[in-house]
Enzyme design. Structure first.
Site, PDB file in Angstrom:
ATOM      1  N   TYR A 229       0.818  -1.217   0.000  1.00  0.00           N
ATOM      2  CA  TYR A 229       0.000   0.000   0.000  1.00  0.00           C
ATOM      3  C   TYR A 229       0.851   1.266   0.000  1.00  0.00           C
ATOM      4  O   TYR A 229       2.067   1.233   0.166  1.00  0.00           O
ATOM      5  CB  TYR A 229      -1.048   0.008   1.088  1.00  0.00           C
ATOM      6  CG  TYR A 229      -0.659  -0.138   2.541  1.00  0.00           C
ATOM      7  CD1 TYR A 229       0.633   0.031   3.006  1.00  0.00           C
ATOM      8  CD2 TYR A 229      -1.652  -0.460   3.469  1.00  0.00           C
ATOM      9  CE1 TYR A 229       0.940  -0.098   4.348  1.00  0.00           C
ATOM     10  CE2 TYR A 229      -1.359  -0.591   4.818  1.00  0.00           C
ATOM     11  CZ  TYR A 229      -0.053  -0.416   5.250  1.00  0.00           C
ATOM     12  OH  TYR A 229       0.233  -0.544   6.571  1.00  0.00           O
ATOM     13  N   GLU A 230       0.170   2.397  -0.256  1.00  0.00           N
ATOM     14  CA  GLU A 230       0.808   3.703  -0.486  1.00  0.00           C
ATOM     15  C   GLU A 230       1.753   3.663  -1.679  1.00  0.00           C
ATOM     16  O   GLU A 230       2.768   4.359  -1.714  1.00  0.00           O
ATOM     17  CB  GLU A 230       1.550   4.184   0.767  1.00  0.00           C
ATOM     18  CG  GLU A 230       0.670   4.365   1.978  1.00  0.00           C
ATOM     19  CD  GLU A 230      -0.529   5.263   1.718  1.00  0.00           C
ATOM     20  OE1 GLU A 230      -0.449   6.125   0.829  1.00  0.00           O
ATOM     21  OE2 GLU A 230      -1.548   5.089   2.397  1.00  0.00           O
ATOM     22  N   GLY A 231       1.406   2.867  -2.659  1.00  0.00           N
ATOM     23  CA  GLY A 231       2.242   2.691  -3.836  1.00  0.00           C
ATOM     24  C   GLY A 231       3.136   1.490  -3.636  1.00  0.00           C
ATOM     25  O   GLY A 231       3.989   1.488  -2.736  1.00  0.00           O
TER      26      GLY A 231
END
Length: 595
Positions: free
Chosen positions: A440-442
Site C-alpha cells: 500500500y501507499e504505492g
C-alpha cells in the site's frame, strides 16, 4: 513467545549522538525539544506501547474487526486503548500548538511511531491516517477548514482517512470516476462514487471520521490533471464543534485480509455526500501527495517497527531454546544441549536482523530530521536542500525498509523453526502484518519507478546532488583515517557503483524507458544499502569515541554490527550492480504467450 521492549538506548544513540539533537532545537518551534524532554517522551511512549498496545497485538489479530449493518467494531480493548492513547496526547504529538498539538519534531515522532508499529501495527493505522489528513488540511485547507478540523484531529476525538483507490484503478488515479457536483449551498459539493481499500474508513474509536476524497468536478480535464480533493466528514460538523447529521457516506463492507486484521480496511460508498474543496480545483493530486508522502515515510517506519519486534522475539528465543552443541564444544555443559544462539547460522540471522534494524532506524530518523528542516528552517537555501533530500529519499525509505521488514520477519520465523510457524508463538503474525507495507501507499515497484523516473532527473539532477555531494565529501574526509580503514574503502567502492549505476540508468533510460524500469527495483535497493552503509560508518565514528566509558559494551556491539553489515550485507551491491548493468533485453524480449 513474542516479546517487546522499547529500544530506548538505541533510539537515544540515533537521536542524540548520531544525528545531534542540538541541531533540531535550533529550529523555530523546536527550542523546547531538549534531550532531557525527548528522553522523557520516548520513555513514556515506550511504557504505553509495552503495557497498553503490545498486549492487544495478538488478540486483535485473532479477533479482527467486525462489520454488521454498516457498523465496524474494532477488537476488544482497542477502544479503551485508543482513549488512553488519545488522552496522553500521542495523536497530536507532532502537531502545531496552535491547534492543540505539542509541536515536537518529526524525528521524535518517527521514533515514537516505530514503537507503536512494533507493539501493534494495526492500532497504529488509526492515528497514522489521522496525521496524514491533518497535514493535508493544514497545508492546503482554508482558514475555516483548519479551524473546523485540525483541533479535533490533533486531539484525536476525530480521525481521518485517505480515499483514493477505486475498484478499477489503484496507482493510475487518472482513471478515477468518483464525481463532484455543485451542492445547494455556496462552496458545497455533492460527492458520489465508491472507494476501496480505505484504511480506518469506518470504526468505533472516534466520534467522527474525516474523509479526504479524490473526485472529478464537472469541468475536469481528463486524466491526472482533472482530479480535485474534497473533505467529506462522516457527520456534519456543527458551529459549536459538535457532530450533527449523518453525511451521505457509508461503509459497504470490510476486507478479510492476510494481516493487520485489527485495522479496518473498508469499501466506502459516497452517495451525494456533502464535501468541500481542499486547495484549488483540479489540483487534488498536489494536495493528496502531502498525505501520501507523509504516509510513505510512515509505512517505511512500519517496516522498521516489524524488524525491531521480530528481532527481539528471535533473540529472546535463541537465548532460551536449547538444541545441539556448539561446533567448538559444549558452551553449557550443565545442560543437555546448548542455546541455539551459539550456532553460526543462527548468529548470521540475528546479526542480519540487528544490522538492518539499527541501520533502518538511523535512515528513518535522518530523513525525518531533514523533514523538520524542510518544514521549519528559516534559511531558504537550507530549507530547499532539505525538501530536495526528503523528496529523493522518501521512495527509498518506503521501499527498502518495507522490503527489509518482510525479510527480517521471515528470519525471525526461521530462528524459531517449527515454533515460528505456529500462531501461538507470535512470530508468524509479523510476517503477515509486514507484507502489506510492501504494497500500500504505492507498491515498492512504484516507489522504485518514482525514484528512477522522477527523482533522478528532477531539476537536472538537483535532488541527487543532495545525497551524492555530502557523501563524496564525507568519504574524502575519512579515507586517511586509520581508525575507519575497514569501512572507508568499501563504502567508497560501493558509492562508485551507485554513481555508475545512476549514470547508466540516466543514459539508457533516455533512449529506452524500459532500461530504467528494468533496473529500478535493484537500483532502489542499491541506493538504500549505500545510504545505510554511510550511516553505519558515522555510527562507528561515534562508537570509537566512547569505548572507554561506562557503556563500552554498547559501543563495541555497534562496531561489531557495523563490521557484519560491511562484510556480509553491503556486498549485495555487487550483484545488484551486475543485474542493473545487464539491461532490460532478457526481461522484455520474452514473448507474452511464453509466460
Amino acid at each position: 513467545m513474542a516479546v517487546y521492549q522499547a529500544p530506548l538506548r538505541d533510539m537515544r544513540f540515533t537521536y542524540r549522538e548520531l544525528l545531534g539533537s542540538d541541531k533540531v532545537t535550533e529550529l523555530p518551534g523546536c527550542e523546547e525539544a531538549t534531550p532531557d524532554l525527548v528522553d522523557a517522551v520516548l520513555e513514556e511512549a515506550g511504557k504505553v506501547c509495552e503495557s497498553v498496545l503490545f498486549p492487544l497485538n495478538r488478540s486483535g489479530d485473532e479477533e479482527g474487526c467486525t462489520f454488521e449493518n454498516g457498523v465496524v467494531r474494532t477488537p476488544k480493548g482497542f477502544k479503551e486503548a485508543y482513549e488512553t492513547f488519545r488522552e496522553g496526547g500521542w495523536v497530536g504529538m507532532a502537531c502545531d500548538p496552535d491547534y492543540g498539538g505539542q509541536g515536537l519534531p518529526n524525528c521524535v515522532n518517527t521514533l515514537v511511531e516505530e514503537m507503536i508499529c512494533s507493539a501493534n501495527m494495526s492500532f497504529g493505522m488509526y492515528p497514522g491516517l489521522s496525521h496524514g489528513a491533518y497535514k493535508a488540511i493544514k497545508r492546503f485547507g482554508t482558514d475555516e477548514q483548519k479551524q473546523t478540523y485540525l483541533p479535533k484531529l490533533t486531539d484525536g476525538i476525530w480521525s481521518g482517512t485517505m480515499c483514493l483507490t477505486e475498484p478499477h484503478c489503484g496507482t493510475d488515479l487518472g482513471l478515477i470516476r468518483t464525481k463532484a457536483e455543485p451542492g445547494a449551498a455556496e462552496g458545497e459539493w455533492k460527492i458520489t462514487g465508491t472507494k476501496i481499500f480505505i484504511s480506518a474508513g469506518e470504526h468505533d474509536l472516534t466520534e467522527n471520521i474525516i474523509h479526504l476524497v479524490l473526485a472529478r468536478l464537472p469541468d475536469a480535464p481528463p486524466g491526472i490533471k482533472g482530479i480535485s480533493l474534497f473533505v467529506v466528514p462522516k457527520f456534519m460538523p456543527k458551529e459549536d464543534g459538535s457532530v450533527g447529521a449523518r453525511n451521505g457516506v457509508a461503509c459497504g463492507s470490510i476486507e478479510h485480509k492476510m494481516g493487520i486484521k485489527a485495522s479496518a480496511t473498508c469499501v466506502m460508498n459516497f452517495d451525494e455526500a456533502t464535501g468541500w474543496l481542499v486547495g484549488e480545483p483540479h489540483k487534488g493530486m498536489r494536495a493528496m501527495f502531502t498525505m501520501m508522502n507523509a504516509a510513505r515515510l510512515g509505512v517505511g517506519v512500519q517496516g522498521l517497527g516489524i524488524m525491531e519486534a521480530s528481532y527481539q522475539g528471535a533473540v529472546d528465543y535463541a537465548r532460551e531454546r536449547t538444541q545441539g552443541r556448539a561446533l567448538t564444544g559444549a558452551k553449557a555443559p550443565e545442560q543437555k544441549a546448548d542455546p541455539i544462539i551459539v550456532h553460526p547460522d543462527v548468529r548470521r540471522m540475528l546479526l542480519t536482523m540487528k544490522a538492518y534494524t539499527e541501520g533502518g532506524r538511523m535512515l528513518a530518523a535522518w530523513i525525518s530530521q531533514e523533514l523538520d528542516y524542510a518544514e521549519k528552517c528559516q534559511d531558504p537555501k537550507r530549507r530547499q536542500e532539505a525538501e530536495d533530500f526528503v523528496a529523493l529519499m522518501t521512495p527509498i525509505v518506503k521501499g527498502v525498509l518495507t522490503d527489509l521488514g518482510s525479510e527480517v520477519a521471515n528470519l525471525g520465523v526461521q530462528v524459531y523453526g517449527g515454533h515460528g510457524y505456529i500462531r501461538e508463538w507470535g512470530m508468524e503474525q509479523y510476517v503477515r502484518d509486514a507484507r502489506i507495507a510492501q504494497i500500500y501507499e504505492g507498491t515498492n515497484g512504484i516507489q522504485a519507478l518514482d525514484l528512477v523516473g522522477r527523482k533522478l532527473g528532477a531539476h537536472t539532477g538537483r535532488y541527487l546532488r543532495r545525497f551524492f555531494h555530502p557523501l563524496s565529501e564525507y568519504i574524502d574526509r575519512i579515507m586517511d583515517d586509520d581508525e575507519l580503514e575497514d569501512f572507508a574503502l568499501p563504502l567508497a567502492k560501493q558509492f562508485v557503483r551507485l554513481q555508475q549505476a545512476t549514470g547508466y540508468i540516466a543514459q539508457k533510460g533516455l533512449s529506452n524507458p524500459n532500461e530504467a524500469g528494468a533496473a529500478a527495483t535493484d537500483y532502489m535497493r542499491l541506493f538504500g544499502l549505500v545510504a545505510m552503509g554511510y550511516l553505519w560508518v558515522r555510527a562507528v565514528e561515534v562508537a570509537k569515541q566512547n569505548l572507554d566509558g561506562d557503556e563500552a559494551d554498547f559501543y563495541k556491539a555497534k562496531i561489531t554490527t557495523a563490521k557484519f553489515y560491511f562484510e556480509r550485507l553491503l556486498p549485495q551491491t555487487g550483484a545488484l550492480f551486475a543485474a542493473i548493468m545487464s539491461g532490460s533485453r532478457t526481461m522484455m524480449e520474452m514473448d507474452e504467450a511464453a509466460f
